[in-house]
Design an enzyme around this catalytic site. Structure first.
Site, PDB file in Angstrom:
ATOM      1  N   ASP A   1     -10.623  44.576  13.796  1.00  0.00           N
ATOM      2  CA  ASP A   1     -11.988  44.085  13.929  1.00  0.00           C
ATOM      3  C   ASP A   1     -12.657  44.529  15.219  1.00  0.00           C
ATOM      4  OD1 ASP A   1     -10.247  42.535  15.435  1.00  0.00           O
ATOM      5  OD2 ASP A   1     -10.572  40.697  14.296  1.00  0.00           O
TER       6      ASP A   1
ATOM      7  N   ASP B   1      -8.723  28.194  13.504  1.00  0.00           N
ATOM      8  CA  ASP B   1      -9.328  27.817  12.209  1.00  0.00           C
ATOM      9  C   ASP B   1      -8.643  28.540  11.043  1.00  0.00           C
ATOM     10  OD1 ASP B   1     -10.202  30.412  12.538  1.00  0.00           O
ATOM     11  OD2 ASP B   1     -12.336  29.975  12.276  1.00  0.00           O
TER      12      ASP B   1
ATOM     13  N   HIS C   1      -8.211  31.876  10.796  1.00  0.00           N
ATOM     14  CA  HIS C   1      -8.672  33.230  10.490  1.00  0.00           C
ATOM     15  C   HIS C   1      -7.600  34.269  10.809  1.00  0.00           C
ATOM     16  CE1 HIS C   1     -10.620  33.537  14.752  1.00  0.00           C
ATOM     17  NE2 HIS C   1      -9.499  34.222  14.769  1.00  0.00           N
TER      18      HIS C   1
ATOM     19  N   GLU D   1     -13.108  34.517   8.398  1.00  0.00           N
ATOM     20  CA  GLU D   1     -13.277  33.099   8.699  1.00  0.00           C
ATOM     21  C   GLU D   1     -13.159  32.240   7.427  1.00  0.00           C
ATOM     22  OE1 GLU D   1     -13.096  32.261  11.640  1.00  0.00           O
ATOM     23  OE2 GLU D   1     -14.602  33.071  12.988  1.00  0.00           O
TER      24      GLU D   1
HETATM   25  C1  F6R Z   1      -7.947  39.916  16.878  1.00  0.00           C
HETATM   26  C2  F6R Z   1      -8.030  39.114  15.691  1.00  0.00           C
HETATM   27  C3  F6R Z   1      -7.956  37.617  15.684  1.00  0.00           C
HETATM   28  C4  F6R Z   1      -6.909  37.051  16.634  1.00  0.00           C
HETATM   29  C5  F6R Z   1      -6.957  35.517  16.617  1.00  0.00           C
HETATM   30  C6  F6R Z   1      -5.955  34.922  17.575  1.00  0.00           C
HETATM   31  O1  F6R Z   1      -8.057  41.286  16.577  1.00  0.00           O
HETATM   32  O2  F6R Z   1      -8.178  39.690  14.669  1.00  0.00           O
HETATM   33  O3  F6R Z   1      -7.689  37.178  14.378  1.00  0.00           O
HETATM   34  O4  F6R Z   1      -5.638  37.505  16.250  1.00  0.00           O
HETATM   35  O5  F6R Z   1      -8.235  35.091  16.958  1.00  0.00           O
HETATM   36  O6  F6R Z   1      -6.346  35.231  18.869  1.00  0.00           O
HETATM   37  P1  F6R Z   1      -5.401  34.913  20.119  1.00  0.00           P
HETATM   38  O7  F6R Z   1      -4.194  35.765  19.945  1.00  0.00           O
HETATM   39  O8  F6R Z   1      -6.210  35.332  21.311  1.00  0.00           O
HETATM   40  O9  F6R Z   1      -5.104  33.461  20.061  1.00  0.00           O
END
Ligand code: F6R
Length: 236
Positions: free
Chosen positions: A67, A136, A138, A143
């Site tokens: 992303d 959440d 994702h 989302e």
């Molecule tokens: C990042 C991504 C997100 C993160 C998620 C967890 O490329 O796709 O899904 O993996 O937000 O983020 P952290 O590891 O910072 O808790």
């Protein structure tokens, strides 16, 4: 599903790095699906060491990231392209021309998404997809929603995601409100999926996602349908 509980972030990072290194060793020209955020940073550090010690060679590897924020150029230090260069690509012997992050600057994000999925298909799909998980539920920036979305697409970020990611910005207002994310199709078609989650704040969502019903309101729960899924969780 292989669900591995470990005692520390270091252990989680080493186990994840072992799996990624094994993939590169058995298929030097593999396609790795990569994630940003805090969770994979320790594994990336270990892979940098492995590369410097001559244990793994990234010269033939292709990477596709999950992303990118809409509106951020790769030279912006909050962009995910910048993150990947800074946390991994600048320190290993990968050919940067073979590292891909969806463009958050594309004028037509739908076309960008279609082209990104087509490119992944042309590569023969992803060999190993690394994921983190949001509080959440994702994965990528898929989302919670009424339905799972298959294609790479533009997404409006949830309030909880904006709040969680504000720690990387000067303040919450600076966090972009939309992003482009790989959809469930390219993720679920990856031959192997490895999800890493750490911290007490992830415990509840990890239980819901992997031991609860498959529900688009908990996007990561779709991974229960994946035939080769490894989850590594550390509460610390
Ligand atoms: C990042 C991504 C997100 C993160 C998620 C967890 O490329 O796709 O899904 O993996 O937000 O983020 P952290 O590891 O910072 O808790």
């Amino acid at each position: 599903m292989k669900f591995i509980t470990v005692k520390s972030y270091e252990e989680l990072s080493n186990k994840a790095a072992d799996i990624i290194a094994a993939q590169v060793i058995v298929k030097p020209n593999c396609v790795l699906g990569l994630a940003t955020g805090s969770s994979p940073v320790g594994a990336y550090k270990r892979l940098i060491e492995d590369n410097k010690n001559g244990k793994i060679d990234f010269s033939a590897v292709t990477t596709v990231n999950l992303d990118e924020y809409v509106g951020l150029d790769g030279s912006n230090d909050q962009s995910y392209r910048y993150f990947m260069n800074d946390n991994l690509f600048n320190h290993i012997n990968i050919d940067k021309a073979k590292t891909f992050v969806p463009s958050g600057l594309a004028a037509d994000l739908k076309a960008e998404g279609e082209a990104y999925d087509e490119m992944i298909k042309d590569f023969g799909g992803i060999d190993l997809q690394l994921l983190g998980i949001g509080v959440d539920g994702h994965i990528g920036f898929n989302e919670p929603d009424k339905y799972f979305t298959a294609a790479t697409h533009e997404v409006k970020l949830d309030e909880s995601t904006i709040k969680a990611n504000a720690r990387f910005f000067n303040n919450e207002d600076e966090v972009p409100k939309t992003a482009i994310t790989m959809g469930m199709m390219s993720i679920m078609q990856a031959k192997k999926v490895l999800l890493v989650a750490n911290g007490a704040n992830k415990k509840e969502i990890v239980e819901k996602a992997f031991f609860g019903p498959i529900d688009p309101m908990v996007p990561a729960s779709i991974l229960q349908l994946h035939p080769d899924l490894t989850v590594i969780f550390s509460e610390n």
